[in-house]
Write a protein that holds these residues in place. Structure first.
Motif, PDB file in Angstrom:
ATOM      1  N   GLY A   1      28.891  44.066  32.012  1.00 36.95           N
ATOM      2  CA  GLY A   1      28.894  45.184  31.067  1.00 36.95           C
ATOM      3  C   GLY A   1      30.077  45.163  30.123  1.00 36.95           C
ATOM      4  O   GLY A   1      29.967  45.592  28.966  1.00 36.95           O
TER       5      GLY A   1
ATOM      6  N   LYS B   1      33.784  50.177  36.836  1.00 30.68           N
ATOM      7  CA  LYS B   1      33.468  49.077  35.930  1.00 30.68           C
ATOM      8  C   LYS B   1      32.159  49.402  35.196  1.00 30.68           C
ATOM      9  O   LYS B   1      31.340  50.115  35.753  1.00 30.68           O
ATOM     10  CB  LYS B   1      33.321  47.773  36.714  1.00 30.68           C
ATOM     11  N   PRO B   2      31.873  48.914  34.033  1.00 28.68           N
ATOM     12  CA  PRO B   2      32.641  47.883  33.335  1.00 28.68           C
ATOM     13  C   PRO B   2      33.969  48.412  32.791  1.00 28.68           C
ATOM     14  O   PRO B   2      34.039  49.514  32.263  1.00 28.68           O
ATOM     15  CB  PRO B   2      31.711  47.452  32.201  1.00 28.68           C
TER      16      PRO B   2
ATOM     17  N   MET C   1      38.437  38.749  37.077  1.00 29.62           N
ATOM     18  CA  MET C   1      38.775  40.161  36.889  1.00 29.62           C
ATOM     19  C   MET C   1      40.293  40.315  36.753  1.00 29.62           C
ATOM     20  O   MET C   1      40.759  41.101  35.924  1.00 29.62           O
ATOM     21  CB  MET C   1      38.229  40.984  38.062  1.00 29.62           C
TER      22      MET C   1
ATOM     23  N   LYS D   1      27.911  42.081  38.640  1.00 28.77           N
ATOM     24  CA  LYS D   1      27.564  43.447  38.237  1.00 28.77           C
ATOM     25  C   LYS D   1      28.749  44.118  37.538  1.00 28.77           C
ATOM     26  O   LYS D   1      28.596  44.799  36.537  1.00 28.77           O
ATOM     27  CB  LYS D   1      27.176  44.251  39.489  1.00 28.77           C
ATOM     28  N   GLY D   2      29.937  43.898  38.067  1.00 25.27           N
ATOM     29  CA  GLY D   2      31.117  44.580  37.543  1.00 25.27           C
ATOM     30  C   GLY D   2      31.619  44.031  36.216  1.00 25.27           C
ATOM     31  O   GLY D   2      32.294  44.737  35.480  1.00 25.27           O
ATOM     32  N   GLN D   3      31.298  42.767  35.920  1.00 30.25           N
ATOM     33  CA  GLN D   3      31.898  42.150  34.737  1.00 30.25           C
ATOM     34  C   GLN D   3      30.978  42.077  33.529  1.00 30.25           C
ATOM     35  O   GLN D   3      31.442  42.126  32.391  1.00 30.25           O
ATOM     36  CB  GLN D   3      32.373  40.725  35.084  1.00 30.25           C
TER      37      GLN D   3
ATOM     38  N   ASN E   1      38.936  38.478  42.802  1.00 23.61           N
ATOM     39  CA  ASN E   1      38.210  37.759  41.758  1.00 23.61           C
ATOM     40  C   ASN E   1      39.181  37.370  40.631  1.00 23.61           C
ATOM     41  O   ASN E   1      39.747  38.237  39.952  1.00 23.61           O
ATOM     42  CB  ASN E   1      37.080  38.632  41.212  1.00 23.61           C
TER      43      ASN E   1
ATOM     44  N   ALA F   1      32.897  48.642  41.069  1.00 24.92           N
ATOM     45  CA  ALA F   1      31.590  48.649  40.417  1.00 24.92           C
ATOM     46  C   ALA F   1      30.722  49.766  40.983  1.00 24.92           C
ATOM     47  O   ALA F   1      29.610  49.980  40.519  1.00 24.92           O
ATOM     48  CB  ALA F   1      30.899  47.301  40.602  1.00 24.92           C
TER      49      ALA F   1
ATOM     50  N   HIS G   1      28.098  41.294  43.224  1.00 25.35           N
ATOM     51  CA  HIS G   1      28.876  42.505  42.944  1.00 25.35           C
ATOM     52  C   HIS G   1      29.873  42.222  41.810  1.00 25.35           C
ATOM     53  O   HIS G   1      30.060  43.060  40.918  1.00 25.35           O
ATOM     54  CB  HIS G   1      29.614  42.941  44.215  1.00 25.35           C
ATOM     55  N   ASP G   2      30.482  41.038  41.831  1.00 30.86           N
ATOM     56  CA  ASP G   2      31.385  40.659  40.733  1.00 30.86           C
ATOM     57  C   ASP G   2      30.621  40.561  39.417  1.00 30.86           C
ATOM     58  O   ASP G   2      31.097  41.018  38.369  1.00 30.86           O
ATOM     59  CB  ASP G   2      32.044  39.300  41.038  1.00 30.86           C
TER      60      ASP G   2
END
Lengths: 172, 167
Positions: B91, A121-122, A27, B87-89, A24, A100, B84-85
């Motif tokens: 927050g 994550k976060p 990220m 979800k991870g970013q 990604n 995550a 999923h991306d």
């Protein structure tokens, strides 16, 4: 003593070579920005495991930060290849798994594969730095038996992701 | 192999402790960490652009899913990895409601086992995508307050009703 909660020292990261592996782009951009502000100056990145292997050979990293969910090679498979693969450029390189997922099953699976730190994550600057500190302060040992060579799975990992209380804030 | 059947423990040949100093002007301090957090916070504007782009990817994958011309697994994999991306970013930038919906969508896709008619599975996925559209385009930060709770309760209820959790 330094103001940070951890009584041990803080570090100058400028000499560390860091390889970031995440499919990604956003990220990668976030993590690189944090690392750069923390003082890291050699930050390479790859969007998949294959190109990461190439970069490991041409510019060997001191630390790898990789994502769990990646394509075409998943994070766990990439780690397995590094830690156990016969053609691995460096089986000893410390690995921080960025994910995550927060469930214990995946944490333990990561540890067994050879991951040093599990960063959920976060992402934040303090959590990423805490993971890097933990990697510096808890070098993993490797074990060679008649049937196995790889990271010592019995090791006690006192780190942000595997053991230490992550709720303690680095910045008050 | 070991020579005598005993385990051999090997330390890393290149310990990081030999490459980092704990003195000097470049040592990470609280001020460095604050600056790094600020750099991250300043990327919040970019995040909204990123998440809108991610939502488009999900929307296209969903259209492929209902169109039936692309393999179903491929479409669901794309929706899963993009959620999923998300979800991870979310927050990191204070968009916890976006993160929660992304998580619900991931968990829903994990429950899809082809035992239900595709129309029902698709409907369940669509509800989550619709919720993401609402939250992202109205720029709902944090948990979204009462409206956010209503949205979360709604998709959780509908998701579990259409695709029940396995006991």
């Amino acid at each position: 003593m330094h103001e940070l909660n951890n009584p041990r020292a803080d570090y100058d990261l400028s000499e560390l070579k860091i390889l970031l592996v995440d499919d990604n782009e956003n990220m990668r951009s976030m993590v690189k920005s944090i690392l750069y502000t923390l003082g890291a100056r050699t930050i390479n990145s790859s969007e998949d495991g294959d190109s990461a292997f190439t970069k490991m050979r041409t510019n060997p990293p001191d630390i790898i930060i990789c994502d769990w969910v990646m394509k075409p090679i998943s994070g766990p498979m990439f780690v397995k290849h590094i830690c156990r693969g016969k053609d691995s450029p460096n089986v000893y390189v410390p690995i921080i798994m960025l994910t995550a997922y927060a469930d214990m099953e995946k944490v333990l699976a990561s540890r067994d594969l050879g991951v040093n730190e599990f960063l959920v994550k976060p992402i934040s600057a303090k959590n990423l730095y805490r993971s890097i500190k933990a990697v510096i302060e808890n070098e993993k040992e490797f074990v060679k038996t008649d049937t196995y060579f790889g990271p010592d799975r019995r090791r006690v990992v006192k780190t942000s992701g595997f053991g230490e209380d992550r709720r303690s804030p680095v910045i008050e | 192999m070991t020579d005598n059947g005993k385990n051999i423990f090997i330390a890393s040949p290149n310990p990081l402790s030999g490459k980092v100093k704990s003195t000097g002007k470049n040592v990470v301090t609280q001020d460095t960490l604050r600056k790094a957090e600020k750099v991250l916070a300043d990327m919040a504007g970019d995040y909204i652009i990123w998440v809108k782009s991610d939502l488009l990817k999900i929307q296209y994958a969903y259209e492929d899913l209902i169109g039936g011309k692309v393999e179903r697994k491929e479409c669901l994999d794309q929706i899963f990895s993009t959620s999923h991306d998300i979800k991870g970013q979310g927050g990191t930038f204070g968009y916890t409601l976006i993160t929660q919906i992304g998580n619900f969508l991931c968990r829903l896709i994990e429950r899809l086992d082809h035992s239900l008619p595709v129309e029902i599975e698709n409907k369940a996925v669509q509800i989550h995508i619709d919720a993401l559209h609402v939250v992202i385009h109205s720029n709902m930060k944090g948990g979204g307050g009462i409206e956010g709770n209503r949205i979360l309760d709604g998709i959780e209820l509908m998701g579990k009703k259409l695709v029940p959790e396995k006991s």
